[in-house]
Design a protein around this motif. Sequence first.
Motif, mmCIF file in Angstrom:
data_model
loop_
_atom_site.group_PDB
_atom_site.id
_atom_site.type_symbol
_atom_site.label_atom_id
_atom_site.label_comp_id
_atom_site.label_asym_id
_atom_site.label_seq_id
_atom_site.Cartn_x
_atom_site.Cartn_y
_atom_site.Cartn_z
ATOM 1 N N PRO B 138 0.772 -1.337 0.034
ATOM 2 C CA PRO B 138 -0.075 -0.182 -0.068
ATOM 3 C C PRO B 138 0.717 1.206 -0.157
ATOM 4 O O PRO B 138 1.784 1.401 0.669
ATOM 5 C CB PRO B 138 -0.837 -0.039 1.376
ATOM 6 C CG PRO B 138 0.081 -1.072 2.372
ATOM 7 C CD PRO B 138 0.856 -1.714 1.130
ATOM 8 N N SER B 139 0.591 2.311 -0.754
ATOM 9 C CA SER B 139 1.220 3.416 -0.775
ATOM 10 C C SER B 139 -0.046 4.495 -0.787
ATOM 11 O O SER B 139 -1.124 4.221 -0.546
ATOM 12 C CB SER B 139 2.090 3.536 -1.983
ATOM 13 O OG SER B 139 2.844 4.771 -1.821
ATOM 14 N N LYS B 140 0.386 5.972 -0.802
ATOM 15 C CA LYS B 140 -0.426 7.173 -0.489
ATOM 16 C C LYS B 140 -2.072 6.794 -1.464
ATOM 17 O O LYS B 140 -2.679 6.696 -1.175
ATOM 18 C CB LYS B 140 0.111 8.392 -0.610
ATOM 19 C CG LYS B 140 -0.833 9.404 -0.133
ATOM 20 C CD LYS B 140 -0.156 10.784 -0.558
ATOM 21 C CE LYS B 140 -1.305 11.595 -0.182
ATOM 22 N NZ LYS B 140 -1.149 13.028 -1.489
ATOM 23 N N VAL B 280 -4.720 7.518 7.169
ATOM 24 C CA VAL B 280 -3.517 7.058 6.895
ATOM 25 C C VAL B 280 -3.479 5.432 7.214
ATOM 26 O O VAL B 280 -2.852 4.799 6.479
ATOM 27 C CB VAL B 280 -2.581 7.925 7.651
ATOM 28 C CG1 VAL B 280 -1.087 7.367 7.188
ATOM 29 C CG2 VAL B 280 -2.441 9.418 7.041
ATOM 30 N N GLN B 283 -5.281 3.087 4.817
ATOM 31 C CA GLN B 283 -4.958 3.102 3.589
ATOM 32 C C GLN B 283 -3.558 2.249 3.615
ATOM 33 O O GLN B 283 -3.193 1.716 2.642
ATOM 34 C CB GLN B 283 -4.646 4.517 2.968
ATOM 35 C CG GLN B 283 -4.121 4.835 1.713
ATOM 36 C CD GLN B 283 -5.281 4.564 0.823
ATOM 37 O OE1 GLN B 283 -6.366 4.351 0.938
ATOM 38 N NE2 GLN B 283 -4.971 5.181 -0.266
ATOM 39 N N LEU B 284 -2.852 2.509 4.429
ATOM 40 C CA LEU B 284 -1.337 1.891 4.689
ATOM 41 C C LEU B 284 -1.253 0.433 5.455
ATOM 42 O O LEU B 284 -0.225 0.153 5.336
ATOM 43 C CB LEU B 284 -0.285 3.025 5.078
ATOM 44 C CG LEU B 284 -0.078 4.329 4.284
ATOM 45 C CD1 LEU B 284 0.851 5.069 4.954
ATOM 46 C CD2 LEU B 284 -0.019 4.015 2.696
#
Lengths: 350, 350
Positions: B138-140, B280, B283-284
Motif C-alpha cells: 500500500p502507498s498513498k 493514513v 490506507q497503509l
Amino acid sequence: MGKISATIALDAMSGDLGPTEIIRALRWGFKNLSLDCNIVLVGKEELLRRLLKKAKIDQDSRLSIVNASQVINMDEKPIQSIKQKKDSSLVRMVDLVKVGQCNAAVSCGNTGSLMAAGTLKLRPMAGLERPALASVIPSKDHHFVLIDAGANPTPKPEHIVHNAILGSRYCQVALNRDFPRVGLLSNGTEEGKGNELTQESYELLKKVDGIINFNGLVEGLQIFENKVDVIVCDGFTGNILLKGCESLFSMVKGFLKDEIEKKAIRKLGALFCKGALLEVKKQLNPDTYGGAPLLGLRGNILKAHGNSNQYAIMNAIRIASEIVTQDMNAMALADIEKANEIIKSKNKNS
Amino acid sequence: MGKISATIALDAMSGDLGPTEIIRALRWGFKNLSLDCNIVLVGKEELLRRLLKKAKIDQDSRLSIVNASQVINMDEKPIQSIKQKKDSSLVRMVDLVKVGQCNAAVSCGNTGSLMAAGTLKLRPMAGLERPALASVIPSKDHHFVLIDAGANPTPKPEHIVHNAILGSRYCQVALNRDFPRVGLLSNGTEEGKGNELTQESYELLKKVDGIINFNGLVEGLQIFENKVDVIVCDGFTGNILLKGCESLFSMVKGFLKDEIEKKAIRKLGALFCKGALLEVKKQLNPDTYGGAPLLGLRGNILKAHGNSNQYAIMNAIRIASEIVTQDMNAMALADIEKANEIIKSKNKNS
C-alpha cells in the motif's frame, strides 16, 4: 599526556544549502559544543573569508582555509567528476587526508563522487579488501548501525565479517555502546533461510564471536525492534532497505500532512499535538544523523546528507572528531587481524 | 456463455482470530459483496457446522465443508508440519486444488507451511522453474505489486523475467491496471550499479519489453513515488524490504501513539485529527491487503495475513476469485512461452 586533537577537512562548498549553512554550522558549533578539533575549510578562499568575517569567526584559531577553485555538483557522474575536477573542494579535501594533513574529511556533497574519491585515493586498511558505508538508522528509542549501506553490492563472506567489525567499532564511537550486539540480516531466522552469502557469512561470524558480539540472524520484521545494535548485510540489500525506509517515511509524512490539511478541525487538532508530531519527526528524521562514514580505509571519510542543516553538519564533524580521538581505526585494525587469523586457520582445516 | 465461476478452498481453521472470524467474514461477504464463487470450508466439520448455523448461513448453497481433523500452528516448521499433519486444514486445502476440485486455496495460516505445501504439491507452470510470492504494497494513492517477496531468495535472471510477467498479470487482476509499468529494483539507477543478477536481468527484461511494459531500474528512494506498478527483485531483497517497511511503519505508529498519550492536550488534538490518522492507518495498513499469492504454480494459492479480520479475509477471497474468473494463469502462461522463445534465441546468438 594530552588527548589527540583531530584536524578535519570540511568540504565548504557542498550541500544543498551551500557554504552559508556550513559557516552557520561552525559558528553555532563553536559556541555550543565543546569541540576541540581543528577545521580546514576547503573551497573558494575569497568567498569563505568573506563569509567567516561576516559571521565574526574569522579570527578563530581552530579554523583555516585551503583554496579549491571547482565544485562538484550533486548530479555529476562519480568517476568522471573526480577525474575532471581535480581542484574541486571534494577532491582537494580527500587529498588532505591522503597526505596526512587532515585526519578526517566531511562532505555534504555528491555521494558517488565522495565514495569514488575515498576508494580510489585512500587505500583499504591492512587485511581488508573493500570499504563499507555505515549509516546510523534512527528508531524510537534505539538507533542502530546498518552496514553496508551501499559501497560493496557483491561482498564475499570475509567482507561481511570485516563489515561486522567496522560496524561494531563505529557503533561504539557514534552511539556510545560497549561491545554492541551484531545481527546478520536475512529473509527469516529459521534454519535453511538466507542465500549462499548469508549462510557462509553466518558460519564465519560464529567463529569470530568474541571479537564481535554476534547475536545471530535478524529478519525484516525485527529491524526496528531493538534486537541488535549493528545490522550487517551486503551493500545491495542495505542500500535498498535504507532508501526504501526513507521513501516510506517521507510518503507517510506527506500523506498525514495532506490528510490534516483537508479540514480546519484537523488542522487545529494537529496544532494541539504538534509536540508529538515534532518529536517523532525530529527523532526519526534521517537528516539529523550527521554522517555516514565510508569505513575500512586508511583515513576517515564521512558523508553528511545533502540537505544537512547546521546541526547535522556539526554532528557529522563531532562524530568525525570522535572517530579520530578514540582511534577507532586502530581498534578495528586489531580486530580484523585477529579475525583474519581465525578465518585463515578455518579455511586450512576445512 | 456464462462466466466461469470459481470454487475456492478456504482454510477455516487458520489465522490469529480463528474460525469464528472466518465465518464472520463469510456472512459479511455474502451480504455485502456480489461474490458469485463457491467456497469449500476446510476444517473440523462439526465445529464449522455449528458456527455456520449460529451465523445463519448454513443453508447457503455456495458453501460446503470438507473435514480435516488437524491444525498446523503458526510456529510449526514448514516441511515437518506438512509431512506430519496430512489431515490438517492447510494440507487438505492444497490437496483440493491439486486434484482439481477447487480452483484456488486461501489461508491465513503458517506462511512457511503454505508455501511448502504449494511448492511441493502443485508443480510449476510449463516453462517456469520456481514460484514467486507477490505482495500488494500500500502507498498513498498508488499501491503497487512487489514480486518476489520471499519464495526464491536466489533466482536466476530468467526467473526474474518470469517474476516480471507473473507480477504484471497479477497487478492487472488485483489492481486493475492495464499493461502495468515494471521496474527492476536496484541500488541506484546510474550505469554500473547493481549486482550480477540485476545486470543480467536488466538485459533480459529489455529483450522481453512488449510482453511486459519494462520501465528500467528503480532505486530505494523511488519505491513509494509512483514510478512503476510492479517492482521485481530477488526473494531475499524483496522479503527484507517488505518486512523492513512493515517494521518501520509499526514502529512509527507506536511512537506517535506514545507521544500523543504523554499529554492531555495532545490526546484532545489527536481526537480532532482522528479522521486523518485513521485514513493514513487504513490506507497503509498491510493487513487490509488481502492475500499474497504464490504465483507460477499449476493452481492458485493465496496467503492472507495471520491477523486478517473479516474484510481482509473476504478481500483475499475476492482476489482469488478474480484470478480464476479472469484466467490469469492462462495469460501468464502465454506470456512466459513468448518470453522463453526470446530468451532462448538470445542465448543461442550470444
